[in-house]
Write an enzyme that holds these catalytic residues in place. Sequence first.
Site, PDB file in Angstrom:
ATOM      1  N   LYS A  55       0.867  -1.181   0.000  1.00 55.70           N
ATOM      2  CA  LYS A  55       0.000   0.000   0.000  1.00 55.70           C
ATOM      3  C   LYS A  55       0.900   1.226   0.000  1.00 55.70           C
ATOM      4  O   LYS A  55       2.010   1.179   0.525  1.00 55.70           O
ATOM      5  CB  LYS A  55      -0.868   0.012   1.266  1.00 55.70           C
ATOM      6  CG  LYS A  55      -2.084   0.895   1.142  1.00 55.70           C
ATOM      7  CD  LYS A  55      -3.238   0.148   0.488  1.00 55.70           C
ATOM      8  CE  LYS A  55      -4.398   1.043   0.153  1.00 55.70           C
ATOM      9  NZ  LYS A  55      -5.568   0.266  -0.307  1.00 55.70           N
ATOM     10  N   ASP A  60      -6.913   4.229  -4.687  1.00 55.95           N
ATOM     11  CA  ASP A  60      -7.583   4.153  -3.375  1.00 55.95           C
ATOM     12  C   ASP A  60      -8.168   5.554  -3.157  1.00 55.95           C
ATOM     13  O   ASP A  60      -8.382   6.279  -4.143  1.00 55.95           O
ATOM     14  CB  ASP A  60      -6.581   3.750  -2.267  1.00 55.95           C
ATOM     15  CG  ASP A  60      -7.274   3.344  -0.958  1.00 55.95           C
ATOM     16  OD1 ASP A  60      -7.763   2.209  -0.863  1.00 55.95           O
ATOM     17  OD2 ASP A  60      -7.345   4.172  -0.021  1.00 55.95           O
TER      18      ASP A  60
HETATM   19  P1  NDP Z   1     -12.819   7.937  -3.101  1.00 57.15           P
HETATM   20  O1  NDP Z   1     -11.742   8.907  -2.919  1.00 57.15           O
HETATM   21  O2  NDP Z   1     -13.379   7.684  -4.438  1.00 57.15           O
HETATM   22  O3  NDP Z   1     -14.048   8.296  -2.143  1.00 57.15           O
HETATM   23  C1  NDP Z   1     -13.891   8.392  -0.770  1.00 57.15           C
HETATM   24  C2  NDP Z   1     -15.220   8.735  -0.136  1.00 57.15           C
HETATM   25  O4  NDP Z   1     -15.102   8.633   1.272  1.00 57.15           O
HETATM   26  C3  NDP Z   1     -15.670  10.163  -0.423  1.00 57.15           C
HETATM   27  O5  NDP Z   1     -17.064  10.223  -0.388  1.00 57.15           O
HETATM   28  C4  NDP Z   1     -15.045  10.925   0.746  1.00 57.15           C
HETATM   29  O6  NDP Z   1     -15.719  12.139   1.038  1.00 57.15           O
HETATM   30  C5  NDP Z   1     -15.211   9.924   1.877  1.00 57.15           C
HETATM   31  N1  NDP Z   1     -14.126  10.097   2.851  1.00 57.15           N
HETATM   32  C6  NDP Z   1     -12.810   9.945   2.614  1.00 57.15           C
HETATM   33  N2  NDP Z   1     -12.086  10.215   3.713  1.00 57.15           N
HETATM   34  C7  NDP Z   1     -12.985  10.571   4.639  1.00 57.15           C
HETATM   35  C8  NDP Z   1     -12.867  10.971   5.984  1.00 57.15           C
HETATM   36  N3  NDP Z   1     -11.677  11.072   6.601  1.00 57.15           N
HETATM   37  N4  NDP Z   1     -14.010  11.237   6.683  1.00 57.15           N
HETATM   38  C9  NDP Z   1     -15.224  11.144   6.075  1.00 57.15           C
HETATM   39  N5  NDP Z   1     -15.388  10.768   4.788  1.00 57.15           N
HETATM   40  C10 NDP Z   1     -14.290  10.498   4.096  1.00 57.15           C
HETATM   41  O7  NDP Z   1     -12.249   6.580  -2.451  1.00 57.15           O
HETATM   42  P2  NDP Z   1     -12.754   5.080  -2.660  1.00 57.15           P
HETATM   43  O8  NDP Z   1     -14.216   5.035  -2.850  1.00 57.15           O
HETATM   44  O9  NDP Z   1     -11.868   4.437  -3.654  1.00 57.15           O
HETATM   45  O10 NDP Z   1     -12.371   4.434  -1.237  1.00 57.15           O
HETATM   46  C11 NDP Z   1     -13.301   4.362  -0.164  1.00 57.15           C
HETATM   47  C12 NDP Z   1     -12.879   3.266   0.801  1.00 57.15           C
HETATM   48  O11 NDP Z   1     -12.844   2.006   0.101  1.00 57.15           O
HETATM   49  C13 NDP Z   1     -11.476   3.412   1.404  1.00 57.15           C
HETATM   50  O12 NDP Z   1     -11.503   2.877   2.711  1.00 57.15           O
HETATM   51  C14 NDP Z   1     -10.622   2.540   0.509  1.00 57.15           C
HETATM   52  O13 NDP Z   1      -9.459   2.094   1.174  1.00 57.15           O
HETATM   53  C15 NDP Z   1     -11.576   1.389   0.257  1.00 57.15           C
HETATM   54  N6  NDP Z   1     -11.315   0.540  -0.903  1.00 57.15           N
HETATM   55  C16 NDP Z   1     -11.185   1.085  -2.157  1.00 57.15           C
HETATM   56  C17 NDP Z   1     -10.966   0.256  -3.252  1.00 57.15           C
HETATM   57  C18 NDP Z   1     -10.899   0.778  -4.634  1.00 57.15           C
HETATM   58  O14 NDP Z   1     -10.807  -0.041  -5.552  1.00 57.15           O
HETATM   59  N7  NDP Z   1     -10.959   2.078  -4.860  1.00 57.15           N
HETATM   60  C19 NDP Z   1     -10.807  -1.199  -3.079  1.00 57.15           C
HETATM   61  C20 NDP Z   1     -11.053  -1.659  -1.739  1.00 57.15           C
HETATM   62  C21 NDP Z   1     -11.273  -0.804  -0.707  1.00 57.15           C
HETATM   63  P3  NDP Z   1     -15.105  13.533   0.530  1.00 57.15           P
HETATM   64  O15 NDP Z   1     -15.276  13.528  -0.952  1.00 57.15           O
HETATM   65  O16 NDP Z   1     -15.904  14.550   1.227  1.00 57.15           O
HETATM   66  O17 NDP Z   1     -13.662  13.515   0.963  1.00 57.15           O
HETATM   67  O1  2IT Z   2      -7.869  -1.570  -0.777  1.00 57.40           O
HETATM   68  C1  2IT Z   2      -7.810  -2.081  -1.916  1.00 57.40           C
HETATM   69  O2  2IT Z   2      -7.966  -3.296  -2.080  1.00 57.40           O
HETATM   70  C2  2IT Z   2      -7.589  -1.206  -3.064  1.00 57.40           C
HETATM   71  N1  2IT Z   2      -7.516   0.005  -2.898  1.00 57.40           N
HETATM   72  C3  2IT Z   2      -7.432  -1.782  -4.438  1.00 57.40           C
HETATM   73  C4  2IT Z   2      -6.039  -2.300  -4.647  1.00 57.40           C
HETATM   74  C5  2IT Z   2      -5.721  -2.761  -6.059  1.00 57.40           C
HETATM   75  O3  2IT Z   2      -4.549  -3.111  -6.252  1.00 57.40           O
HETATM   76  O4  2IT Z   2      -6.586  -2.791  -6.921  1.00 57.40           O
END
Ligand code: NDP
Ligand code: 2IT
Length: 449
Positions: free
Chosen positions: A129, A169
């Site tokens: 990561k 992420d």
């Molecule tokens: P994005 O940046 O696309 O979206 C993040 C969302 O979460 C936004 O709505 C944001 O709000 C909110 N957010 C972020 N930080 C905070 C905070 N500190 N407090 C409150 N709200 C917050 O990220 P993702 O959707 O990609 O990721 C979301 C979660 O999913 C994370 O935990 C990530 O690790 C996990 N994840 C992502 C994967 C992926 O493929 N992208 C895979 C597996 C897990 P705002 O816009 O207001 O900041």
């Molecule tokens: O938390 C996660 O699994 C991710 N942000 C996706 C990682 C990846 O390599 O696609």
Amino acid sequence: MMYDDLSLDNFMSGLKKRTPDEREFHQAVQEVAQSVIPFILDNPQYRDAGIFERMTEPDRTIIFRVVWEDDAGNIRVNRGYRVQFNNSIGPYKGGLRFHPSVNLSILKFLGFEQTFKNSLTTLPMGAGKGGADFNPKGKSEREIMRFCQSYMTALYQHIGPHTDIPAGDIGVGGREISYLFGQYKRLTGRFDGVLTGKALEFGGSLIRKEATGYGAAYFMQEMLAHHNEGIEGKTCVISGSGNVALYCAEKIIHLGGKVVALSDSRGFVHDPEGIDPDKLAWLVDLKTRRRGRLSEYAENFGLEFHADKKPWLVPCDLAFPCATQNELGAGDANALAQNGCIAVAEGANMPTTLEALRVFRDAKVLFGPGKAANAGGVAVSGLEMTQNSMRLAWTAEELEDRLQAIMKKIHRQCVRYGEDPSGYMNYVKGANIAGFIKVADAMLAYGVA
Ligand code: NDP
Ligand code: 2IT
């Protein structure tokens, strides 16, 4: 035997002594240790080889300065990271997070979780990561580009299609991956699958952007089907409105669920009628193309926006925390359980605190932990790597079938190891033990290393 005194308390106090101030990392390890230490005590080959001690120490951590120039000509400095956690079952694989809160503890917790998640996918991927304490909010397109280029200039020597393959992420989506890939190509002269989540024109995979959210919905479907239930007609609350939350909502709606709340860091929107596909399409356009705020969705459709509040008090059958770590505490879990919530699937990584986990378990709420429920994203990243190696691209149908099959396999592995003596299906325990075994056996096979 050095590890004869292995117990949860001993292990955690040793870890905390070695890694002071890494609060999120301690939390992630404790959640796994609670399930895995009893298993290790029953299987002393892992204890005697010190496998869990080795698994909680990353292979290496790279920390670097990222210097870039903003639009006003100011020189800006951020801190970049890549934690290469474990490559026992494949090259390091995991996302990059750009958010002001990023620090070593958060990236170590994420890298540690990734070890188990990637193992559960059944694909040959190790865990890593990375990211930076860079805040993309309010930055211009060119500032984002310059930051990504500088970040890659510092990182490119440490990654490669057979060593370490980053992805997105929080704060890192298709736009950032494109800038990062372009810079890698410029620096190395190589066009290879060094990142996933790429655009379709240069080696990206269909369904990758949808995969985490879709996968979380599929995992929920599996948990419910195992308990003679289904998504159709269920009221759902989702936190976040980013990549994971939006496509989780899309799939839930497609499967007949009613999504009544979404959130961002400024509050949540309550839509009692349920978000329909047209409204969701408007929201996806707002968040991805126009890069607007969720409150604009509320304004546009005449809905109430609850500023500075979390959505967990909205009564629901199913909950999907899809924003960030520790966004759902014990009070929230109590409210959900009391309002009749029957199941939770974590789209985010570690959104539920340890105290809230205990509440769900005591209330017998089905609980799909992130390392199982959100593994669809990295699984399709793995499939993007496969397609890059074969130099061909699968269709969306082929990929979605594979994603669905992988989520089913993950669910089956959880069920194999998860049942509590009370009969409660403890998906946390099941995911931890199943994820552990594959990595641990590989580490045993390599000898002392
Ligand atoms: P994005 O940046 O696309 O979206 C993040 C969302 O979460 C936004 O709505 C944001 O709000 C909110 N957010 C972020 N930080 C905070 C905070 N500190 N407090 C409150 N709200 C917050 O990220 P993702 O959707 O990609 O990721 C979301 C979660 O999913 C994370 O935990 C990530 O690790 C996990 N994840 C992502 C994967 C992926 O493929 N992208 C895979 C597996 C897990 P705002 O816009 O207001 O900041
Ligand atoms: O938390 C996660 O699994 C991710 N942000 C996706 C990682 C990846 O390599 O696609």
